[in-house]
Scaffold this motif. Structure first.
Motif, PDB file in Angstrom:
ATOM      1  N   SER A  43       0.820  -1.212   0.000  1.00 28.41           N
ATOM      2  CA  SER A  43       0.000   0.000   0.000  1.00 28.41           C
ATOM      3  C   SER A  43       0.855   1.264   0.000  1.00 28.41           C
ATOM      4  O   SER A  43       0.506   2.258  -0.649  1.00 28.41           O
ATOM      5  CB  SER A  43      -0.937   0.004   1.217  1.00 28.41           C
ATOM      6  N   THR A  46       2.142   1.892  -3.471  1.00 28.51           N
ATOM      7  CA  THR A  46       1.089   2.497  -4.299  1.00 28.51           C
ATOM      8  C   THR A  46       0.952   3.985  -3.999  1.00 28.51           C
ATOM      9  O   THR A  46       0.845   4.812  -4.912  1.00 28.51           O
ATOM     10  CB  THR A  46      -0.245   1.781  -4.043  1.00 28.51           C
ATOM     11  N   ASP A  47       0.958   4.337  -2.715  1.00 24.56           N
ATOM     12  CA  ASP A  47       0.843   5.751  -2.338  1.00 24.56           C
ATOM     13  C   ASP A  47       2.064   6.551  -2.787  1.00 24.56           C
ATOM     14  O   ASP A  47       1.939   7.723  -3.154  1.00 24.56           O
ATOM     15  CB  ASP A  47       0.671   5.871  -0.823  1.00 24.56           C
TER      16      ASP A  47
END
Length: 462
Positions: A43, A46-47
């Motif tokens: 995650s 992705t950020d």
């Protein structure tokens, strides 16, 4: 003799390899796990990619000031028939110069055109700066969103690590319960064989032992599920997720002094995120105001043409239309402003202002939520501390009661029901103690998360 030495050496080598293969993985500390999560969490990657997109958007916005330079060349073949009168080209009607005659002449004409056109919107009364500021505002929002994601993932990791330590301790308590049930079962078997106890006591003891083993299986399943979730965000193998239980003992010795050091409150990442949204909305309001202002242009062009029709309307061979027969240049300054954009500007600005108002109200809501969470966490810390001080007395009393009941049972002075009650009371007291201890940890953890003051808590794991 040599054969015996070779066999002995082979046996020793196999033993060493077997021991090496069965070596337990090294426990991982909380700090090591947090670092692995920062490096491997999908995650966060992705950020981080979303953050890179916003950075690229700033570079793209900065390029809006750049002028345009178009190069075009065309060679054409067709008829040259025309009439006088104006019309709108709409971008799809071909241009046909001269050719006004009494009748149509469909003899083919060759022509070509080469042009270099320059155009630059060199001033728009602050729109460029507003575009840049809005792009930087988008980047600030994304950066604060990334910081919030890091904070949430850090919180998840610490919480999961504490839960893993709790399940480890509960498994130890459960193993003690199993050992007590085995001891009771063994004593009942001896008493039943001698005729002192009825066989039904044996069945009840076997049922209690089976129940304790089933509870151990459930605890192991919970531990494995938690390890799988931790492994997914840390890049570790499931079997490598082993908490450092020694750090928990140090934590328990130091943690009671922690609340006194937690009075200072830092700005919460969630508040930073919503503040950046409000600031970004205000920048977008400024962009709406400035995007409808007049625009100043600098335009220039150089072009050349040729045609197989000469100045006296004679149709020459087609090869005469190749090359450049005439050349021109043009330079000019221009201003563009749509007088009917005022209404559009008011509507766009009203919409953006409402979005800003909503963001401001959301910020105020989250500020109240954070303060509420801090107060609730402090109250929970106080209650958890009181429970933690009281439960050891319960454990001590329950352990004494169990030992007395077990002694009475072996001497025939009480029954299996009372013994099971005492055993369950001891098991409940031990599990209550573990639960109270980790509830105290979690209450402190919730307080440091609400206050964004995690570092003092993490230092206890050193």
């Amino acid at each position: 003799m040599l054969k015996h030495f070779l066999l002995l050496g082979y046996s020793m080598l196999c033993g060493i390899l077997l021991c090496y293969g069965q070596e337990n993985p090294t426990p991982i500390t909380l700090h090591q796990l947090l670092e692995l999560v920062r490096q491997h969490a999908p995650s966060l990657q992705t950020d981080a990619a979303a953050l890179a997109i916003r950075e690229s958007q700033i570079k793209k916005t900065a390029n809006n000031r750049s002028p345009d330079l178009y190069l075009s060349y065309q060679t054409n073949l067709g008829s040259n028939n025309n009439v006088a009168g104006p019309y709108f080209g709409f971008g799809i009607v071909p241009t046909n110069n001269r050719g006004v005659r009494e009748s149509n002449n469909y003899q083919p004409v060759s022509s070509n055109l080469g042009i270099a056109a320059f155009q630059w919107e060199f001033a728009n009364f602050g729109a460029y700066r507003a575009q840049r500021a809005a792009a930087e505002g988008d980047l600030a929002v994304e950066a604060n969103k990334f910081a919030q994601a890091q904070f949430d993932l850090q919180s998840f990791t610490i919480y999961s690590y504490l839960q893993l330590l709790k399940l480890t301790d509960l498994s130890i308590i459960q193993q003690r319960s199993i050992e007590r049930n085995v001891e009771i079962h063994r004593s009942i078997l001896a008493l039943a064989k001698s005729g002192i106890r009825a066989g039904v006591d044996t069945s009840m003891a076997e049922a209690a032992l089976s129940q304790a083993r089933l509870q151990q299986i459930d605890l192991k399943n919970q531990e494995n599920q938690l390890k799988i979730r931790i492994a997914a965000v840390s890049g570790l193998q499931v079997q490598e997720v082993i908490p450092d239980t020694a750090a928990e003992h140090i934590l328990f010795q130091q943690v009671t002094a922690l609340p006194a050091t937690l009075q200072e409150t830092n700005q919460h990442p969630l508040i930073n995120y919503y503040q950046s949204i409000v600031a970004n909305q205000e920048l977008k309001e400024d962009l709406v105001r400035k995007s409808y202002r007049p625009k100043l242009f600098l335009s220039a062009a150089v072009w050349g043409r040729a045609s197989s029709v000469n100045s006296v309307d004679e149709f020459l061979p087609l090869n005469q239309g190749i090359g450049m027969q005439r050349g021109n240049y043009l330079v000019g300054l221009g201003i563009s402003y749509n007088l009917f954009d005022r209404r559009r500007q008011r509507l766009d600005l009203a919409l953006t202002e409402r979005q800003t108002m909503r963001a401001s109200k959301k910020l105020a809501e989250e500020q109240v939520n954070v303060q509420t969470n801090i107060l609730q966490a402090k109250a929970e810390v106080s209650a958890a501390e009181e429970r933690l001080h009281e439960i050891p007395r319960q454990v001590k009393a329950a352990n004494a009661a169990y030992r007395q009941k077990f002694s009475l049972y072996k001497n025939g002075l009480t029954d299996i029901v009372e013994l099971n009650v005492a055993q369950n009371m001891l098991y409940r007291a031990e599990t209550d103690y573990i639960t109270a201890k980790y509830n105290y940890y979690l209450a402190l953890f919730h307080q440091v998360i609400a206050q964004n003051n995690v570092d003092p808590f993490l230092q206890l794991f050193n």
